[in-house]
Scaffold this motif. Structure first.
Motif, PDB file in Angstrom:
ATOM      1  N   PHE A 280       0.828  -1.211   0.000  1.00  0.00           N
ATOM      2  CA  PHE A 280       0.000   0.000   0.000  1.00  0.00           C
ATOM      3  C   PHE A 280       0.865   1.265   0.000  1.00  0.00           C
ATOM      4  O   PHE A 280       0.477   2.287  -0.567  1.00  0.00           O
ATOM      5  CB  PHE A 280      -0.977  -0.008   1.182  1.00  0.00           C
ATOM      6  N   PHE A 281       2.035   1.178   0.621  1.00  0.00           N
ATOM      7  CA  PHE A 281       2.953   2.324   0.609  1.00  0.00           C
ATOM      8  C   PHE A 281       3.389   2.615  -0.825  1.00  0.00           C
ATOM      9  O   PHE A 281       3.315   3.749  -1.299  1.00  0.00           O
ATOM     10  CB  PHE A 281       4.178   2.020   1.488  1.00  0.00           C
ATOM     11  N   GLY A 319      -7.485  11.347   2.865  1.00  0.00           N
ATOM     12  CA  GLY A 319      -7.006  10.011   3.224  1.00  0.00           C
ATOM     13  C   GLY A 319      -6.446   9.988   4.633  1.00  0.00           C
ATOM     14  O   GLY A 319      -6.715   9.064   5.413  1.00  0.00           O
ATOM     15  N   PHE A 320      -5.684  11.027   4.972  1.00  0.00           N
ATOM     16  CA  PHE A 320      -5.070  11.123   6.304  1.00  0.00           C
ATOM     17  C   PHE A 320      -6.147  11.175   7.393  1.00  0.00           C
ATOM     18  O   PHE A 320      -6.076  10.459   8.399  1.00  0.00           O
ATOM     19  CB  PHE A 320      -4.189  12.374   6.344  1.00  0.00           C
ATOM     20  N   ALA A 345      -7.459   4.636  -0.193  1.00  0.00           N
ATOM     21  CA  ALA A 345      -7.192   3.276   0.279  1.00  0.00           C
ATOM     22  C   ALA A 345      -5.782   3.069   0.845  1.00  0.00           C
ATOM     23  O   ALA A 345      -5.637   2.391   1.868  1.00  0.00           O
ATOM     24  CB  ALA A 345      -7.464   2.276  -0.850  1.00  0.00           C
ATOM     25  N   PRO A 346      -4.743   3.630   0.216  1.00  0.00           N
ATOM     26  CA  PRO A 346      -3.403   3.386   0.784  1.00  0.00           C
ATOM     27  C   PRO A 346      -3.304   3.819   2.245  1.00  0.00           C
ATOM     28  O   PRO A 346      -2.588   3.197   3.025  1.00  0.00           O
ATOM     29  CB  PRO A 346      -2.486   4.225  -0.116  1.00  0.00           C
ATOM     30  N   PHE A 347      -4.023   4.875   2.605  1.00  0.00           N
ATOM     31  CA  PHE A 347      -4.027   5.310   3.999  1.00  0.00           C
ATOM     32  C   PHE A 347      -4.936   4.425   4.842  1.00  0.00           C
ATOM     33  O   PHE A 347      -4.578   3.994   5.938  1.00  0.00           O
ATOM     34  CB  PHE A 347      -4.558   6.754   4.115  1.00  0.00           C
ATOM     35  N   VAL A 348      -6.148   4.181   4.327  1.00  0.00           N
ATOM     36  CA  VAL A 348      -7.206   3.597   5.150  1.00  0.00           C
ATOM     37  C   VAL A 348      -7.048   2.084   5.310  1.00  0.00           C
ATOM     38  O   VAL A 348      -7.233   1.550   6.410  1.00  0.00           O
ATOM     39  CB  VAL A 348      -8.596   3.938   4.548  1.00  0.00           C
ATOM     40  N   MET A 349      -6.700   1.405   4.210  1.00  0.00           N
ATOM     41  CA  MET A 349      -6.692  -0.056   4.282  1.00  0.00           C
ATOM     42  C   MET A 349      -5.647  -0.570   5.265  1.00  0.00           C
ATOM     43  O   MET A 349      -5.919  -1.477   6.046  1.00  0.00           O
ATOM     44  CB  MET A 349      -6.475  -0.662   2.890  1.00  0.00           C
ATOM     45  N   ALA A 365      -9.210  -7.140  -3.155  1.00  0.00           N
ATOM     46  CA  ALA A 365      -9.949  -6.222  -4.029  1.00  0.00           C
ATOM     47  C   ALA A 365      -9.315  -4.833  -3.991  1.00  0.00           C
ATOM     48  O   ALA A 365      -9.142  -4.185  -5.030  1.00  0.00           O
ATOM     49  CB  ALA A 365     -11.413  -6.158  -3.582  1.00  0.00           C
ATOM     50  N   SER A 366      -8.962  -4.395  -2.788  1.00  0.00           N
ATOM     51  CA  SER A 366      -8.364  -3.061  -2.655  1.00  0.00           C
ATOM     52  C   SER A 366      -7.029  -2.979  -3.399  1.00  0.00           C
ATOM     53  O   SER A 366      -6.744  -1.991  -4.087  1.00  0.00           O
ATOM     54  CB  SER A 366      -8.158  -2.736  -1.177  1.00  0.00           C
ATOM     55  N   LEU A 367      -6.229  -4.043  -3.254  1.00  0.00           N
ATOM     56  CA  LEU A 367      -4.938  -4.060  -3.958  1.00  0.00           C
ATOM     57  C   LEU A 367      -5.156  -4.013  -5.468  1.00  0.00           C
ATOM     58  O   LEU A 367      -4.496  -3.245  -6.178  1.00  0.00           O
ATOM     59  CB  LEU A 367      -4.153  -5.326  -3.595  1.00  0.00           C
TER      60      LEU A 367
END
Lengths: 407, 306
Positions: A280-281, A319-320, A345-349, A365-367
């Motif tokens: 995600f990063f 996102g933050f 999503a990168p922040f939340v997931m 799914a998110s990825l």
């Protein structure tokens, strides 16, 4: 070496030598060291405790000292005071934070606190003295009462994910740390990548470059170089964080217990979570990098950078903020939706992954969605970049950009 | 024989037509002058050749094949708006552009050294480009365009902003490239330099080709010639005014003699007959038939002169 490699190498070298990168890396490392070490250096007591001076009958102060030992370090016990304590008095007595004057009243114990910072005096103090209050009223020994007054509570994670409360708290800490790391990395990278694109655009090098290399390849090389420098920066910070914790343990051996707790918490981060963090990063970094590069390609004067950076900053901030809610309410349906939305999503997931049990299909799914979005953003950004690099004059409107992209 | 060919190339930006219909051919090894007023479509044409922007219509080929990324690697470009990395050192900058065009170490460094020597930049090799004078920065930019020994070099206003000494350095370098067989396309408003260095010309205006060929071909196709007659006497002027094909020229005289009578006449006019009539009318101290200059042909073709 192919042209992407040539540009990557040149960009990477330029970035590693650039002031924003060097200053950002050093400031980040210094901040990490200072925030870790300074509290220990200044207080000299275990983290989470406060120095206090207890005043009153020796029997009372001895009992109170024992009862509050988990939260307060009693630096001195005095039978009485000759005057109302001042800040100078506190400094003179082991630099204590509070003076607590204990006395007996008809209906029990009384405590008057002279605090250096009244706002930080915790409510835990009164709860800790509960058994003594009962002992004074009933005449029973404090040791016997303590077991009856304080109910042992054992907290278990209903999802079976965390062994205890400290492990769950540590997971929240990891989630917060991830959010902050991604946020800081994106903002620093935004500045670096936008400066780089703006320099090439405003100095007209861009036209030379796109005569040699496809703009999409140029963008790819820049984003890869930006990602590589970002990861190096992250690595430096992590190393300094580890170094700081070793220094803290060396300076204050009593912190070792806390360090052990942290280590135990760290064990609760599984390899899958570390992989998710990395994935995600990188995805988040890529999504924002291409958008910032595309935005910077639209400007003619560096003064306009703020104007084009603003719209991209909105999803970063959103996102933050959403990620902070995700730490508190990881199962909320809206949070679950946000953990699929590109840019958020990168922040939340990862926040959800760190503190709750997210179904595997949601992570997959998110990825998939965010990887596809990163590619789509890359293609879109490539088209904006292609036309943006050759647009000069006033900052173009969105409509003009769309027309140029169609043309 | 490698050559560049543009066939009915067109390009618009929204409602604005930058290039309406351009067809031209540049034989290999030629130094080719692309002329036209501002907004004629020169830069857009050059950008299309380089693949920076795609044409809306028409076809551009190099050696009868479409120009792809691999072919473009063998092209060099000096854009009108100069751009260098200000903090990068001169030698590194030139070598970097060599690598971008496929050169490997140490050939990029060797080529950079060669061009620094050619252009008198050795003393600045270790300086950041941002610290150089404008003229020297332009020479660095020129070196970046040619460091990889390209087959085709496109130079947009290569002399703009250069002092005469530095312009001579670039002219010398261009002659060297030409001697080595490099195809050169130049765009400039400085007619004396382009006339000196180019073998073929193409004049474009309004996004279309107005004239093209060698200077002799342009002159041969030009319908007017000019005569200059001295002294500027009324008796001679009366003779010239009476001739139906002659018209007092609005162009300044080629040699700048203010006392001369200057007249335009059709290219096929019998100059000897005109001279005979003038001599019969009075004393003639000078009679000269003047071929049109590139400046004249350009100015009248593009509508810059009446």
């Amino acid at each position: 070496m192919n042209r992407i490699g040539v540009i990557f190498a040149a960009e990477f070298r330029r970035r590693m030598r650039s002031r924003p990168f060097l200053i950002g890396t050093v400031l980040g490392a210094v901040s990490i060291m200072l925030t870790t070490i300074l509290p220990i250096v200044f207080s000299g007591v275990p983290e989470g405790t406060t120095r206090v001076v207890l005043v009153g009958e020796p029997v009372l102060t001895a009992e109170v000292k024992a009862l509050i030992a988990d939260d307060y370090t009693t630096v001195e016990r005095l039978p009485r005071l000759d005057a109302i304590p001042t800040v100078e008095f506190l400094k003179a007595h082991h630099d204590a934070a509070d003076v607590i004057i204990l006395s007996r009243a008809r209906d029990g114990l009384r405590a008057r606190v002279y605090a250096r910072d009244p706002s930080s005096f915790g409510s835990a103090f009164a709860r800790r003295l509960g058994p003594l209050q009962v002992a004074l009223a009933t005449g029973l020994p404090v040791g016997d009462i303590k077991h009856h007054v304080i109910v042992p509570v054992s907290v278990r994670d209903a999802a079976g994910r965390f062994a205890n409360v400290s492990s769950a708290k540590a997971a929240k800490g990891v989630a917060f740390l991830f959010i902050i790391l991604l946020y800081v990395a994106i903002l620093i990278n935004a500045q670096v990548i936008m400066s780089s694109v703006a320099e090439e655009k405003t100095s007209r090098i861009a036209e030379l470059l796109v005569a040699t290399i496809d703009p999409a390849q140029l963008l790819t090389a820049k984003v890869l170089a930006s990602g590589a420098t970002g990861l190096i920066q992250l690595l430096v910070w992590v190393l300094f964080g580890a170094l700081s914790s070793q220094i803290v343990i060396a300076l204050a051996p009593h912190v070792e217990a806390i360090a052990h707790n942290s280590a135990a918490s760290a064990i609760s981060i599984s390899p899958a979570e570390i992989a998710a963090f990395f994935a995600f990063f990188v995805i988040g970094y890529a999504q924002y990098s291409v958008l910032y590069a595309a935005a910077a390609s639209l400007i003619t004067r560096t003064e306009d950078l703020g104007a084009v950076a603003g719209p991209v900053l909105i999803p970063v901030l959103t996102g933050f903020i959403v990620a902070e809610f995700a730490v508190a309410y990881p199962e909320n349906p809206w949070i679950a939706v946000c953990s699929q939305v590109p840019l958020l999503a990168p922040f939340v997931m990862f926040s959800r992954i760190a503190i709750s049990s997210v179904p595997a299909w949601q992570i997959a799914a998110s990825l998939a969605i965010n990887l596809a979005a990163a590619v789509a953003f890359g293609l879109l950004a490539g088209r904006i970049y292609r036309v943006g690099l050759l647009l000069y004059g006033r900052l173009p409107s969105l409509r003009q950009v769309v027309i140029a992209m169609r043309g | 024989m490698r050559s560049l060919t543009l066939s009915h190339v067109a390009r618009s930006f929204g409602e604005a037509v930058a290039v309406r219909d351009i067809s031209l051919s540049v034989p290999a090894g030629t130094t080719f002058g692309l002329l036209g007023p501002n907004g004629a479509g020169k830069t857009t044409t050059m950008r299309m050749i380089l693949g920076i922007i795609a044409p809306d219509g028409g076809r551009i080929t190099w050696n009868d094949a479409p120009i792809d990324a691999a072919v473009r690697m063998r092209f060099g470009y000096l854009p009108e708006e100069r751009g260098l990395y200000g903090k990068l050192r001169v030698r590194e900058q030139i070598a970097y552009f060599g690598r971008l065009h496929g050169m490997r170490r140490p050939h990029d460094e060797e080529a950079a050294r060669h061009w620094m020597g050619e252009l008198g930049l050795e003393a600045y090799a270790r300086l950041p480009c941002g610290e150089l004078s404008k003229g020297n920065q332009q020479k660095v930019q020129f070196a970046c365009a040619v460091v990889h020994a390209p087959e085709l070099v496109i130079l947009d206003e290569p002399f703009s902003g250069l002092d005469p000494a530095n312009a001579d350095v670039i002219l010398h370098a261009l002659r060297g490239l030409h001697a080595g067989g490099t195809t050169l396309i130049l765009s400039t408003h400085q007619m004396w330099q382009i006339q000196e260095v180019c073998e073929q010309f193409c004049i474009i205006a309004g996004g279309t080709v107005r004239a093209g060929g060698t200077l002799d071909e342009l002159r041969a196709a030009w319908p007017l010639r000019r005569i200059e007659v001295e002294p500027n006497a009324s008796v001679l002027r009366d003779v010239l005014d009476a001739m139906p094909d002659l018209r007092a020229s609005t162009m300044r005289t080629g040699n700048g003699v203010p006392s001369a009578l200057v007249y335009d006449l059709p290219a096929e006019a019998d100059v000897a007959a005109i001279l005979r009539q003038l001599v019969a009318a009075g004393s003639v101290t000078r009679f000269e038939r003047i071929e049109p200059t590139l400046q004249e042909i350009y100015a009248r073709t593009t509508g810059a002169a009446p």
